[in-house]
Design a protein around this motif. Structure first.
Motif, PDB file in Angstrom:
ATOM      1  N   TRP A 471      51.562  38.331  38.217  1.00 30.64           N
ATOM      2  CA  TRP A 471      50.734  39.432  37.748  1.00 30.64           C
ATOM      3  C   TRP A 471      49.408  39.397  38.223  1.00 30.64           C
ATOM      4  O   TRP A 471      48.969  38.373  38.986  1.00 30.64           O
ATOM      5  CB  TRP A 471      50.449  38.845  36.387  1.00 30.64           C
ATOM      6  CG  TRP A 471      51.355  38.727  35.238  1.00 30.64           C
ATOM      7  CD1 TRP A 471      51.512  39.654  34.094  1.00 30.64           C
ATOM      8  CD2 TRP A 471      52.590  37.972  34.992  1.00 30.64           C
ATOM      9  NE1 TRP A 471      52.705  39.600  33.503  1.00 30.64           N
ATOM     10  CE2 TRP A 471      53.441  38.320  33.944  1.00 30.64           C
ATOM     11  CE3 TRP A 471      53.195  36.866  35.825  1.00 30.64           C
ATOM     12  CZ2 TRP A 471      54.591  37.825  33.515  1.00 30.64           C
ATOM     13  CZ3 TRP A 471      54.319  36.288  35.736  1.00 30.64           C
ATOM     14  CH2 TRP A 471      55.007  36.728  34.380  1.00 30.64           C
ATOM     15  N   PHE A 472      48.720  40.445  38.321  1.00 33.60           N
ATOM     16  CA  PHE A 472      47.701  40.856  38.921  1.00 33.60           C
ATOM     17  C   PHE A 472      46.563  41.629  38.021  1.00 33.60           C
ATOM     18  O   PHE A 472      46.868  42.299  37.279  1.00 33.60           O
ATOM     19  CB  PHE A 472      47.813  41.753  40.135  1.00 33.60           C
ATOM     20  CG  PHE A 472      48.891  41.155  41.147  1.00 33.60           C
ATOM     21  CD1 PHE A 472      48.253  40.477  42.511  1.00 33.60           C
ATOM     22  CD2 PHE A 472      50.082  41.643  41.239  1.00 33.60           C
ATOM     23  CE1 PHE A 472      49.307  40.223  43.201  1.00 33.60           C
ATOM     24  CE2 PHE A 472      50.920  40.913  41.825  1.00 33.60           C
ATOM     25  CZ  PHE A 472      50.504  40.470  43.049  1.00 33.60           C
ATOM     26  N   ILE A 473      45.318  41.229  38.155  1.00 36.17           N
ATOM     27  CA  ILE A 473      44.297  42.178  37.436  1.00 36.17           C
ATOM     28  C   ILE A 473      43.362  42.466  38.711  1.00 36.17           C
ATOM     29  O   ILE A 473      42.821  41.709  39.456  1.00 36.17           O
ATOM     30  CB  ILE A 473      43.516  41.524  36.592  1.00 36.17           C
ATOM     31  CG1 ILE A 473      44.306  40.826  35.343  1.00 36.17           C
ATOM     32  CG2 ILE A 473      42.436  42.359  36.096  1.00 36.17           C
ATOM     33  CD1 ILE A 473      43.504  40.023  34.361  1.00 36.17           C
ATOM     34  N   ASP A 474      43.142  43.823  38.816  1.00 38.21           N
ATOM     35  CA  ASP A 474      42.351  44.594  39.958  1.00 38.21           C
ATOM     36  C   ASP A 474      42.677  44.134  41.285  1.00 38.21           C
ATOM     37  O   ASP A 474      41.903  43.924  42.132  1.00 38.21           O
ATOM     38  CB  ASP A 474      40.689  44.193  39.691  1.00 38.21           C
ATOM     39  CG  ASP A 474      40.327  44.744  38.455  1.00 38.21           C
ATOM     40  OD1 ASP A 474      40.978  45.814  37.946  1.00 38.21           O
ATOM     41  OD2 ASP A 474      39.153  44.495  37.806  1.00 38.21           O
ATOM     42  N   GLY A 475      43.904  44.155  41.443  1.00 39.94           N
ATOM     43  CA  GLY A 475      44.639  43.717  42.536  1.00 39.94           C
ATOM     44  C   GLY A 475      44.584  42.062  43.052  1.00 39.94           C
ATOM     45  O   GLY A 475      45.007  41.676  43.973  1.00 39.94           O
ATOM     46  N   GLN A 476      44.114  41.257  42.133  1.00 40.36           N
ATOM     47  CA  GLN A 476      44.105  39.808  42.493  1.00 40.36           C
ATOM     48  C   GLN A 476      45.101  39.218  41.459  1.00 40.36           C
ATOM     49  O   GLN A 476      45.072  39.332  40.409  1.00 40.36           O
ATOM     50  CB  GLN A 476      42.599  39.246  41.897  1.00 40.36           C
ATOM     51  CG  GLN A 476      42.506  37.803  42.502  1.00 40.36           C
ATOM     52  CD  GLN A 476      41.050  37.457  42.112  1.00 40.36           C
ATOM     53  OE1 GLN A 476      40.205  37.961  41.935  1.00 40.36           O
ATOM     54  NE2 GLN A 476      40.880  36.049  41.852  1.00 40.36           N
ATOM     55  N   GLU A 477      45.748  38.231  42.143  1.00 38.35           N
ATOM     56  CA  GLU A 477      46.775  37.516  41.554  1.00 38.35           C
ATOM     57  C   GLU A 477      46.085  36.702  40.488  1.00 38.35           C
ATOM     58  O   GLU A 477      45.183  35.821  40.770  1.00 38.35           O
ATOM     59  CB  GLU A 477      47.705  36.809  42.563  1.00 38.35           C
ATOM     60  CG  GLU A 477      48.671  35.681  41.809  1.00 38.35           C
ATOM     61  CD  GLU A 477      49.388  34.725  43.016  1.00 38.35           C
ATOM     62  OE1 GLU A 477      49.797  34.004  42.225  1.00 38.35           O
ATOM     63  OE2 GLU A 477      49.149  35.101  44.086  1.00 38.35           O
ATOM     64  N   THR A 478      46.687  36.467  39.278  1.00 40.18           N
ATOM     65  CA  THR A 478      46.192  35.832  38.249  1.00 40.18           C
ATOM     66  C   THR A 478      47.018  34.783  37.650  1.00 40.18           C
ATOM     67  O   THR A 478      46.838  33.976  36.898  1.00 40.18           O
ATOM     68  CB  THR A 478      45.656  36.536  36.982  1.00 40.18           C
ATOM     69  OG1 THR A 478      46.525  37.329  36.334  1.00 40.18           O
ATOM     70  CG2 THR A 478      44.410  37.391  37.325  1.00 40.18           C
TER      71      THR A 478
END
Length: 523
Positions: A471-478
């Motif tokens: 999963w990613f938010i704004d391109g960053q793995e979370t």
């Protein structure tokens, strides 16, 4: 006779003298430091999910830390939330599996790991750790890793102490462990603001990381034999809780605990598949049932979700054109407005009257938006209205479950913060029966510095590969989890459900979708 024979007595006398001389100043400074740097105990008793999140059980990024009862670690907020809500599922017969509860509250000796350093340093999980696991067609999930706090030592004169946090096995998914400090219980004890600086931090284990990492605690004045405690704030997100606290001791004989920071960096979202579908005014169409060139305005099982206790009916502007409703879908310069509303008159479905209008677009009959392996990326601005329930999720084309929740916002819960909280979940099972549910929700502002989901557009993406789902938010793995659904194909759903009996007038109940991109790696 060796001088070390008198080391404990000498250390105790030195510490007692120092503490006596500084007691008035030290106690005052400790109180101020703890109020600023870490949560302080307040009312007795264990707070519920609302208190955990609204009072900042995940921590605060600005201002003083909240006052909550931390006399013992609490269950994961994910487990707590499952006790009061049922994350989006297509059918009412599903059942949730609760994560195991945390261990019993603090006890003087069983819970303190002060005598042994039996933690598995530098052991590494590999992608092959779950290659031979039998997922039984998406109905089974590997056992979660158990996280523990280990004892630590530092030398007089040190400026930092390293405290080990360890997993007992390779983790099938991201584990986030929140840790904090507190003064030791003994006569010769470390005092916050005098001997050490209070901390309130997160340790993140991603699949493939070493099984031990350390958290650093700044040391102000090392006094021989003086100890303090590092402990979990709550059961780790994505894992189980083992030894929940351990002593950190100043000792000039013991070898100082070494720093352990190895682990992979978080991934950046880079689509590896071929762009198969992209949202635009020309490509995004909708109809009652849906087809290859249009998304459906209802779920495969209809226009209501009684199994989720939803109070809104999923509207279609054409189907209900004579009911005096506001347009549930419309395209603007900002993007697609997915509009929810309080109805002027109830509308019935399956003999049940509904007072609220919800909205959904489902791709179950739209083959161009269905993929096996690949990436989904949604860019949207979230609603703020209490009772709204926005989500981006995927369902197997073979039926529910399985399900992958890319983003979910539990706005029907009073504690939910639309700007900072997100939820990601896997639902496993078959034939309308859920056999496992695994996921987390988190304060992304605190952990990753990502917030403002209602004030600006943010991208929520998932990468589905044979080994892992990321999963990613704004391109960053979370978040990342092993993929128990190898070989399945998926269709997307974007919706704003309604679950309330209120006037439904605060803020906005609209989700604005700016863009959707779907990439296929085949399968």
């Amino acid at each position: 006779m060796r001088i070390f024979f008198f080391r404990p007595l000498a250390g105790a006398l030195f510490a007692c003298t120092l503490i006596f001389c500084l007691s008035e100043w030290g106690l005052s400074l400790t109180a101020d430091t703890e109020r600023i740097a870490a949560p302080a105990p307040a009312a007795k008793g264990r707070p519920g999910a609302a208190a955990i999140l609204t009072n900042g059980f995940f921590g605060q990024t600005k201002g003083p830390s909240p006052e909550i009862d931390l006399s013992s670690p609490l269950p994961s907020p994910w487990t707590t939330a499952l006790g009061s809500s049922n994350p989006a599922a297509l059918f009412p017969s599903s059942t949730a599996r609760h994560a195991p509860a945390g261990p019993s509250p603090w006890a003087p000796s069983p819970k303190i790991a002060a005598a042994s350093l039996s933690l598995a340093f530098a052991t590494t999980a590999q992608a092959t750790d779950f290659a031979n696991f039998d997922f039984a067609g998406g109905t089974r999930y590997p056992e979660l890793a158990t996280a523990s706090v280990g004892p630590a030592f530092y030398r007089p004169g040190s400026t930092v102490a390293y405290v080990p946090i360890s997993l007992d096995r390779p983790t099938p998914n991201t584990v986030i462990a929140r840790v904090m400090t507190e003064d030791g219980p003994r006569l010769v004890r470390g005092v916050a603001g005098i001997n050490y600086q209070s901390i309130y931090k997160a340790v993140i284990f991603r699949p493939g990381d070493p099984l031990t990492k350390t958290v650093s605690v700044p040391i102000l004045l090392g006094v021989p034999q003086a100890d303090f405690i590092v402990r979990f704030v709550e059961a780790p997100w994505g894992g189980k809780m083992g030894t929940d606290r351990a002593f950190v001791q100043c000792d000039f004989q013991q070898e100082p605990t070494a720093e352990q920071t190895a682990g992979r960096d978080p991934r950046s979202f880079q689509p590896s598949g071929t762009l198969q579908w992209k949202m635009s005014r020309e490509t995004l169409k909708w109809s009652d049932a849906g087809h290859d060139k249009a998304w459906s305005t209802k779920l495969p099982n209809g226009r209501s979700q009684p199994g989720n206790q939803e109070t809104g009916i999923y509207l279609d502007g054409w189907v209900y054109r004579d009911y005096g409703i506001e347009a549930p879908l419309r395209y603007t310069d900002e993007g697609l407005i997915m509009h929810t509303q309080k109805l002027r008159e109830p509308i019935s479905w399956d003999g049940v009257p509904y007072d609220y209008g919800a909205i959904v677009l489902s791709g179950h009959n739209t083959r161009p938006v269905q993929i096996g392996y690949g990436q989904y990326e949604f860019t949207a601005k979230m609603p703020t209205r209490r009772g709204s329930w926005p989500a981006f999720w995927l369902i197997s084309t073979a039926g529910w479950p399985p399900e992958i929740d890319i983003y979910e916002g539990f706005g029907f819960e009073s504690w939910w913060d639309f700007d900072r909280y997100t939820a990601n979940t896997l639902h496993g099972g078959a034939n309308i029966t859920r056999t496992f549910q695994q996921g987390v929700f988190m304060n992304t502002d605190e952990i990753y510095g990502i917030s403002g989901f209602t004030t600006g557009f943010h991208s929520f993406a998932v990468d589905i590969q044979p080994d892992y789902i990321t999963w990613f938010i704004d391109g960053q793995e979370t978040y990342q989890a092993v993929n128990p659904f190898a070989g399945f194909r998926w269709y997307p759903i974007m919706n704003v459900a309604v679950k309330t009996n209120s006037d439904y007038t605060d803020g906005t109940g609209d989700m604005i979708v700016e863009d959707v991109k779907i990439y296929s790696n085949g399968g």
